[in-house]
Design a protein around this motif. Structure first.
Motif, mmCIF file in Angstrom:
data_model
loop_
_atom_site.group_PDB
_atom_site.id
_atom_site.type_symbol
_atom_site.label_atom_id
_atom_site.label_comp_id
_atom_site.label_asym_id
_atom_site.label_seq_id
_atom_site.Cartn_x
_atom_site.Cartn_y
_atom_site.Cartn_z
ATOM 1 N N LEU A 89 0.802 -1.228 0.000
ATOM 2 C CA LEU A 89 0.000 0.000 0.000
ATOM 3 C C LEU A 89 0.829 1.269 0.000
ATOM 4 N N ASP A 90 0.419 2.200 -0.861
ATOM 5 C CA ASP A 90 0.910 3.570 -0.779
ATOM 6 C C ASP A 90 -0.048 4.303 0.152
ATOM 7 N N LEU A 91 0.462 4.732 1.307
ATOM 8 C CA LEU A 91 -0.406 5.343 2.318
ATOM 9 C C LEU A 91 -0.691 6.817 2.026
ATOM 10 N N LYS A 92 0.036 7.359 1.038
ATOM 11 C CA LYS A 92 -0.174 8.749 0.602
ATOM 12 C C LYS A 92 -0.025 9.752 1.739
ATOM 13 N N ARG A 182 4.906 4.145 2.724
ATOM 14 C CA ARG A 182 4.342 2.873 2.269
ATOM 15 C C ARG A 182 4.157 1.930 3.449
ATOM 16 N N ILE A 201 -4.855 -4.881 5.949
ATOM 17 C CA ILE A 201 -4.449 -4.153 4.739
ATOM 18 C C ILE A 201 -5.686 -3.636 4.003
ATOM 19 N N LYS A 202 -6.712 -4.474 3.938
ATOM 20 C CA LYS A 202 -7.923 -4.076 3.224
ATOM 21 C C LYS A 202 -8.569 -2.861 3.913
ATOM 22 N N SER A 205 -6.563 0.213 3.289
ATOM 23 C CA SER A 205 -6.680 0.686 1.899
ATOM 24 C C SER A 205 -7.957 1.512 1.714
ATOM 25 N N GLU A 206 -8.948 1.260 2.557
ATOM 26 C CA GLU A 206 -10.220 1.964 2.406
ATOM 27 C C GLU A 206 -10.237 3.344 3.067
ATOM 28 N N ILE A 208 -7.379 5.436 3.056
ATOM 29 C CA ILE A 208 -6.309 6.285 2.521
ATOM 30 C C ILE A 208 -6.918 7.431 1.723
ATOM 31 N N ARG A 210 -7.420 9.827 -1.198
ATOM 32 C CA ARG A 210 -7.112 9.692 -2.634
ATOM 33 C C ARG A 210 -6.637 11.017 -3.182
#
Ligand code: PRT
Ligand code: MG
Length: 210
Positions: A89-92, A182, A201-202, A205-206, A208, A210
């Motif tokens: 994951l890119d955590l941005k 990351r 992780i899932k 990912s939700e 982060i 955008r």
């Protein structure tokens, strides 16, 4: 099976942005890492703890399995060059650019370009790809000082607003890489603890940005 999860987080500015992200997936350290001198923090989940360490040490702890997961800057990961870490994951967060920079008036000296940086491997790879042989001068901080005092012709460092470059009479030259933090995962842990790590992780990912 040991189903405890340890997450290694880079201290400093990455920690500041990582804590709100972890909070959004309901992970909260029981004490404030900003004020405590502890290095290990229990969280509101009894099976999950955080260790808070120097950014450059995060890949080492995760690679060796002392931490299952880690949060580290792409700059640190590029320099570490390990094929044995997952980077799902890119955590941005903690975004910036890795750039070359120098004085406006840098004239080609004819000799080999001298580049001061703490990113020795990344810098060597970058210039090698351009077919340019450079002399790399390893520094541990305040790279911006080197061209002003004639230690190097250029630097390779992280740039966010550009204020630090400007304040030291430097201008950005080339963008080497877009940097952000990351999530990294130990490969064995990903297999052995997948029932915990995959949903984590899932969830992450939700949330982060955008
Ligand atoms: O020294 P120590 O080992 O404790 O850690 P550190 O100094 O590396 O930690 P810290 O808190 O500075 O965090 C470093 C990590 O944050 C890096 O590995 C990056 O992934 C991320 N990051 C994001 C940054 C920046 N942005 C950043 N702007 N790290 C450093 N900078 C510095 C840069 O080196 C330069 O000196 O900020 C200055 C430039 O900022 P501007 O806004 O003036 O352009
Ligand atoms: Mg710093």
């Amino acid at each position: 099976m040991n189903d405890e999860i340890t997450i290694a987080v880079s201290k400093g500015r990455i920690l500041e942005e990582a804590l709100p992200l972890l909070e959004r997936v309901d992970v909260r350290p029981l004490e404030n890492p900003g004020t405590s001198r502890k290095l290990i923090f229990q969280t509101n989940h009894p099976g999950m703890k955080l260790i808070i360490i120097r950014a450059v040490d995060v890949p080492t702890y995760v690679l060796n399995g002392c931490a299952d997961l880690g949060i580290a800057g792409k700059d640190v990961l590029m320099e570490y060059e390990s094929d044995n870490l997952y980077e799902p994951l890119d955590l941005k967060i903690a975004s910036c650019r890795l750039m070359s920079a120098g004085r406006k008036d840098t004239a080609g000296t004819g000799g080999r370009l001298r580049v001061a940086t703490k990113y020795v491997t990344t810098t060597r790879n970058y210039f090698a790809e351009k077919g340019q042989q450079v002399e790399i001068i390893k520094l541990y901080g305040s790279m911006e000082l080197a061209p002003a005092l004639g230690l190097s012709d250029q630097i390779v460092d992280l740039v966010n607003t550009g204020n630090t470059l400007r304040a030291n009479g430097l201008i950005p030259f080339e963008n080497i890489a877009e940097i952000s933090s990351r999530l990294i995962v130990n490969k064995a842990a990903m297999k052995m603890k997948q029932d915990i790590i995959k949903p984590f992780i899932k969830k992450l990912s939700e949330v982060i940005d955008r």
